[in-house]
Write a protein that holds these residues in place. Structure first.
Motif, PDB file in Angstrom:
ATOM      1  N   ARG A  94      74.468  99.529  -1.358  1.00  0.00           N
ATOM      2  CA  ARG A  94      75.494  99.799  -0.353  1.00  0.00           C
ATOM      3  C   ARG A  94      75.478  98.741   0.748  1.00  0.00           C
ATOM      4  O   ARG A  94      74.783  98.846   1.740  1.00  0.00           O
ATOM      5  N   GLY A  95      76.250  97.700   0.559  1.00  0.00           N
ATOM      6  CA  GLY A  95      76.369  96.660   1.567  1.00  0.00           C
ATOM      7  C   GLY A  95      75.040  96.041   1.949  1.00  0.00           C
ATOM      8  O   GLY A  95      74.815  95.737   3.113  1.00  0.00           O
ATOM      9  N   ILE A  96      74.177  95.849   0.978  1.00  0.00           N
ATOM     10  CA  ILE A  96      72.838  95.348   1.281  1.00  0.00           C
ATOM     11  C   ILE A  96      72.900  93.948   1.891  1.00  0.00           C
ATOM     12  O   ILE A  96      73.615  93.088   1.420  1.00  0.00           O
ATOM     13  N   ARG A  97      72.180  93.762   2.971  1.00  0.00           N
ATOM     14  CA  ARG A  97      72.120  92.465   3.649  1.00  0.00           C
ATOM     15  C   ARG A  97      70.802  91.752   3.379  1.00  0.00           C
ATOM     16  O   ARG A  97      70.648  90.594   3.675  1.00  0.00           O
ATOM     17  N   ALA A  98      69.845  92.469   2.833  1.00  0.00           N
ATOM     18  CA  ALA A  98      68.521  91.887   2.572  1.00  0.00           C
ATOM     19  C   ALA A  98      68.597  90.897   1.417  1.00  0.00           C
ATOM     20  O   ALA A  98      69.447  91.005   0.537  1.00  0.00           O
ATOM     21  N   ASP A  99      67.686  89.948   1.419  1.00  0.00           N
ATOM     22  CA  ASP A  99      67.593  88.984   0.324  1.00  0.00           C
ATOM     23  C   ASP A  99      66.949  89.626  -0.900  1.00  0.00           C
ATOM     24  O   ASP A  99      67.238  89.249  -2.026  1.00  0.00           O
ATOM     25  N   VAL A 100      66.053  90.602  -0.656  1.00  0.00           N
ATOM     26  CA  VAL A 100      65.342  91.272  -1.744  1.00  0.00           C
ATOM     27  C   VAL A 100      65.236  92.762  -1.404  1.00  0.00           C
ATOM     28  O   VAL A 100      64.992  93.115  -0.261  1.00  0.00           O
ATOM     29  N   PHE A 101      65.415  93.625  -2.410  1.00  0.00           N
ATOM     30  CA  PHE A 101      65.165  95.053  -2.259  1.00  0.00           C
ATOM     31  C   PHE A 101      64.096  95.436  -3.264  1.00  0.00           C
ATOM     32  O   PHE A 101      64.221  95.154  -4.448  1.00  0.00           O
ATOM     33  N   LEU A 102      63.018  96.072  -2.780  1.00  0.00           N
ATOM     34  CA  LEU A 102      61.948  96.527  -3.671  1.00  0.00           C
ATOM     35  C   LEU A 102      61.690  98.011  -3.454  1.00  0.00           C
ATOM     36  O   LEU A 102      61.410  98.434  -2.335  1.00  0.00           O
ATOM     37  N   PRO A 103      61.774  98.801  -4.511  1.00  0.00           N
ATOM     38  CA  PRO A 103      61.401 100.214  -4.384  1.00  0.00           C
ATOM     39  C   PRO A 103      59.882 100.353  -4.397  1.00  0.00           C
ATOM     40  O   PRO A 103      59.218  99.793  -5.264  1.00  0.00           O
ATOM     41  N   LYS A 104      59.327 101.079  -3.411  1.00  0.00           N
ATOM     42  CA  LYS A 104      57.877 101.323  -3.368  1.00  0.00           C
ATOM     43  C   LYS A 104      57.491 102.146  -4.587  1.00  0.00           C
ATOM     44  O   LYS A 104      58.242 102.995  -5.019  1.00  0.00           O
TER      45      LYS A 104
END
Length: 142
Positions: A94-104
């Motif tokens: 949803r409109g992610i602005r991060a360079d990376v998304f990691l699920p814990k």
């Protein structure tokens, strides 16, 4: 010796923040740990330009979520690499602005450290302008 890379780490869960801080510091990073997005923004405002090499934030936090924090941080410092992590959200688009998304829990600490290493190594900033080489013709007619 190379100067340490500085990571601004944000998580409302103090235990998770402490573990992450320890993990990063034992790998040679300098860690600025805060528990709210507002504290992180204040720290970014006061920091010298380029002194923070990565913003690492939890996604779900009270007051302001990690995505909004990253949006505001990138408005202040557009070249700042950022990483979002979440313990409850497995996918996030949803409109992610991060360079990376990691699920814990899905990614290992080793994978997180590798992603961080790559992000701080290619810290984005203004590219140095290279002036085009102008060759002058030796036989210039007068």
């Amino acid at each position: 010796m190379r100067p340490k890379k500085t990571i601004l780490c944000v998580d409302d869960n103090e235990q998770a923040l402490s573990v992450r801080k320890f993990l990063l510091e034992t790998r040679g990073y300098r860690v600025l740990a805060v528990t709210t997005a507002h504290e992180a923004l204040e720290l970014l405002e006061r920091a010298l330009p380029g002194s923070i090499d990565l913003l690492l934030s939890d996604l779900l936090m009270p007051g302001m979520d990690g995505n909004e924090l990253i949006r505001r941080a990138k408005d202040m410092t557009p070249g700042l690499p950022s990483m979002l992590i979440s313990g409850s959200v497995k996918q996030y688009e949803r409109g992610i602005r991060a360079d990376v998304f990691l699920p814990k829990g899905v990614c290992s600490p080793v994978e997180m450290l590798e992603r961080i290493r790559v992000l701080v190594a290619r810290k984005r900033g203004p590219k140095k302008a290279v002036a085009p080489v102008v060759h002058q013709d030796a036989a210039v007619s007068a």
